[in-house]
Write an enzyme that holds these catalytic residues in place. Structure first.
Site, PDB file in Angstrom:
ATOM      1  N   GLU A 129     -11.557  -1.061  10.697  1.00  0.00           N
ATOM      2  CA  GLU A 129     -12.302  -0.787   9.710  1.00  0.00           C
ATOM      3  C   GLU A 129     -13.944  -1.088  10.001  1.00  0.00           C
ATOM      4  O   GLU A 129     -13.928  -1.906  10.736  1.00  0.00           O
ATOM      5  CB  GLU A 129     -11.981  -1.502   8.308  1.00  0.00           C
ATOM      6  CG  GLU A 129     -10.505  -1.085   7.846  1.00  0.00           C
ATOM      7  CD  GLU A 129     -10.194   0.452   7.429  1.00  0.00           C
ATOM      8  OE1 GLU A 129     -11.137   1.080   7.030  1.00  0.00           O
ATOM      9  OE2 GLU A 129      -9.101   0.791   7.621  1.00  0.00           O
TER      10      GLU A 129
ATOM     11  N   GLY B 123      -0.384  -1.082   6.595  1.00  0.00           N
ATOM     12  CA  GLY B 123      -0.866  -1.178   7.853  1.00  0.00           C
ATOM     13  C   GLY B 123      -1.514  -2.343   8.249  1.00  0.00           C
ATOM     14  O   GLY B 123      -1.717  -3.235   7.296  1.00  0.00           O
TER      15      GLY B 123
ATOM     16  N   ASP C 150      -4.735 -21.450  19.166  1.00  0.00           N
ATOM     17  CA  ASP C 150      -5.344 -22.454  20.332  1.00  0.00           C
ATOM     18  C   ASP C 150      -6.769 -22.537  19.779  1.00  0.00           C
ATOM     19  O   ASP C 150      -7.713 -22.925  20.621  1.00  0.00           O
ATOM     20  CB  ASP C 150      -5.082 -21.866  21.468  1.00  0.00           C
ATOM     21  CG  ASP C 150      -5.721 -20.662  22.142  1.00  0.00           C
ATOM     22  OD1 ASP C 150      -6.172 -20.011  21.048  1.00  0.00           O
ATOM     23  OD2 ASP C 150      -5.453 -20.239  23.172  1.00  0.00           O
TER      24      ASP C 150
ATOM     25  N   ASN D 199       0.793  -1.086  -0.023  1.00  0.00           N
ATOM     26  CA  ASN D 199      -0.001  -0.017  -0.005  1.00  0.00           C
ATOM     27  C   ASN D 199       0.965   1.100   0.019  1.00  0.00           C
ATOM     28  O   ASN D 199       1.575   1.466   0.923  1.00  0.00           O
ATOM     29  CB  ASN D 199      -0.924  -0.025   1.109  1.00  0.00           C
ATOM     30  CG  ASN D 199      -1.811   1.168   1.257  1.00  0.00           C
ATOM     31  OD1 ASN D 199      -1.697   2.073   0.516  1.00  0.00           O
ATOM     32  ND2 ASN D 199      -2.739   1.064   2.322  1.00  0.00           N
ATOM     33  N   PRO D 200       0.991   1.754  -1.088  1.00  0.00           N
ATOM     34  CA  PRO D 200       1.873   3.148  -1.225  1.00  0.00           C
ATOM     35  C   PRO D 200       1.518   4.195  -0.368  1.00  0.00           C
ATOM     36  O   PRO D 200       2.195   5.304  -0.273  1.00  0.00           O
ATOM     37  CB  PRO D 200       1.744   3.505  -2.659  1.00  0.00           C
ATOM     38  CG  PRO D 200       0.497   2.883  -3.178  1.00  0.00           C
ATOM     39  CD  PRO D 200       0.110   1.789  -2.387  1.00  0.00           C
ATOM     40  N   THR D 201       0.223   4.229   0.302  1.00  0.00           N
ATOM     41  CA  THR D 201      -0.286   5.357   1.383  1.00  0.00           C
ATOM     42  C   THR D 201      -0.096   5.084   2.460  1.00  0.00           C
ATOM     43  O   THR D 201      -0.670   6.076   3.401  1.00  0.00           O
ATOM     44  CB  THR D 201      -1.466   5.687   0.557  1.00  0.00           C
ATOM     45  OG1 THR D 201      -2.462   4.703   0.942  1.00  0.00           O
ATOM     46  CG2 THR D 201      -1.702   6.125  -0.825  1.00  0.00           C
TER      47      THR D 201
END
Length: 299
Positions: free
Chosen positions: A276, A65, A217, A9-11
């Protein structure tokens, strides 16, 4: 030579992925990988690319991220064949997954782990109403903060951005009256906050009993913050909410482990999935998919 799909992700974060691209690719080449690089173009692109292309490669590595990692995991699990091992180079503002996976923060060092020196270990993946998540699904106080906080603020302050924005939202917080069913048991109460996780770091902070978290687990760590019963409990309740530390005097914090959970409420409850927005429903089901994926972990 083995083939590698590199999704980045370049941003993410401060956009450092673009500056680190050359040394990272050099690491891959020296480790013996023939690399195909793909810079994501929009939200959801990492998931689509992992789903459509991931099974054609011997390894997939993503850079970005925690949201980028979550997308790639979701895409790999949608493929028809078992997914290849997944490596991760953290470029985000908080990087909870990097903490859990013991990954370096410097791109070249993280690339060395992802491309060769790390160890592929199985990891559980959660599903909220069928949607995969790699480390946390949550509702209630502060969860809306994760996807409402501006990217610029995240870049500058990291996990402190979530705390600042969360404190500002305190006057608007109202509890949900909810029934929680889990592994043949149930409880019912008013909850300010709920979190189902498989991580040793949440929002840059250690959750309760983080040292006991086992990634494969088949069990989630579940944290619920109840509404304080009297005014004297308010401070303890907020302390439990902000720091995720036990509030023993008020009993505001409920902790348990479970494989499957169902959260039932009369009103739709908004959730976040790996930071998100994860939808808003009256009945929300969470299940643990044990050892669904092999991921590269640092020493």
């Amino acid at each position: 030579m083995n083939s590698l799909l590199f999704i980045y992700n370049p941003t993410s974060g401060t956009g450092q992925a673009k500056n680190a691209l050359a040394p990272v690719l050099d690491v891959f080449t020296k480790a013996g990988w023939i690399t195909t690089s793909y810079p994501t173009q929009c939200k959801g692109d990492a998931a689509r690319t992992a789903r459509d292309l991931g099974e054609k490669f011997d390894r997939v590595i993503c850079a970005g991220g925690d949201g980028t990692l979550s997308e790639v995991v979701s895409g790999l699990l949608e493929a028809e064949t078992p997914p290849p091992p997944l490596g991760y180079i953290p470029f985000g503002s908080t990087n909870d997954c990097a903490t859990t996976l013991r990954l370096p923060r410097k791109p070249r060092e993280a690339a060395l782990v992802a491309a060769g020196t790390g160890v592929a270990v199985p990891i559980d993946v959660g599903r909220l109403n069928g949607r995969p998540f790699i480390y946390v699904a949550a509702f209630g106080a502060f969860t809306k903060v994760a996807y409402d906080t501006p990217q610029e603020l995240k870049n500058t302050f990291g996990h402190l951005a979530y705390i600042f924005a969360g404190i500002a939202s305190l006057p608007t917080i109202a509890p949900y009256h909810m029934r929680v069913e889990f592994d043949g048991q149930s409880l019912e109460d008013d909850f300010f906050f709920g979190m189902v996780s498989n991580s040793q770091s949440i929002g840059g902070l250690k959750p309760p009993k983080a040292e006991r978290v086992v990634l494969d687990d088949g069990l989630f760590e579940v944290t619920l913050v109840k509404k304080p019963l009297k005014l004297a409990d308010l401070t303890d309740g907020l302390q439990a909410l902000v720091s995720l530390s036990p509030a023993e005097r008020s009993g505001a914090l409920v902790q348990l482990q479970a494989r499957q959970l169902t959260f039932i409420c009369e009103q739709p409850v908004p959730w976040t999935v790996d930071g998100e927005f994860g939808g808003s429903q009256t009945v929300n089901r969470v299940e643990n998919c044990q050892k669904a994926l092999n991921i590269i972990r640092g020493a």
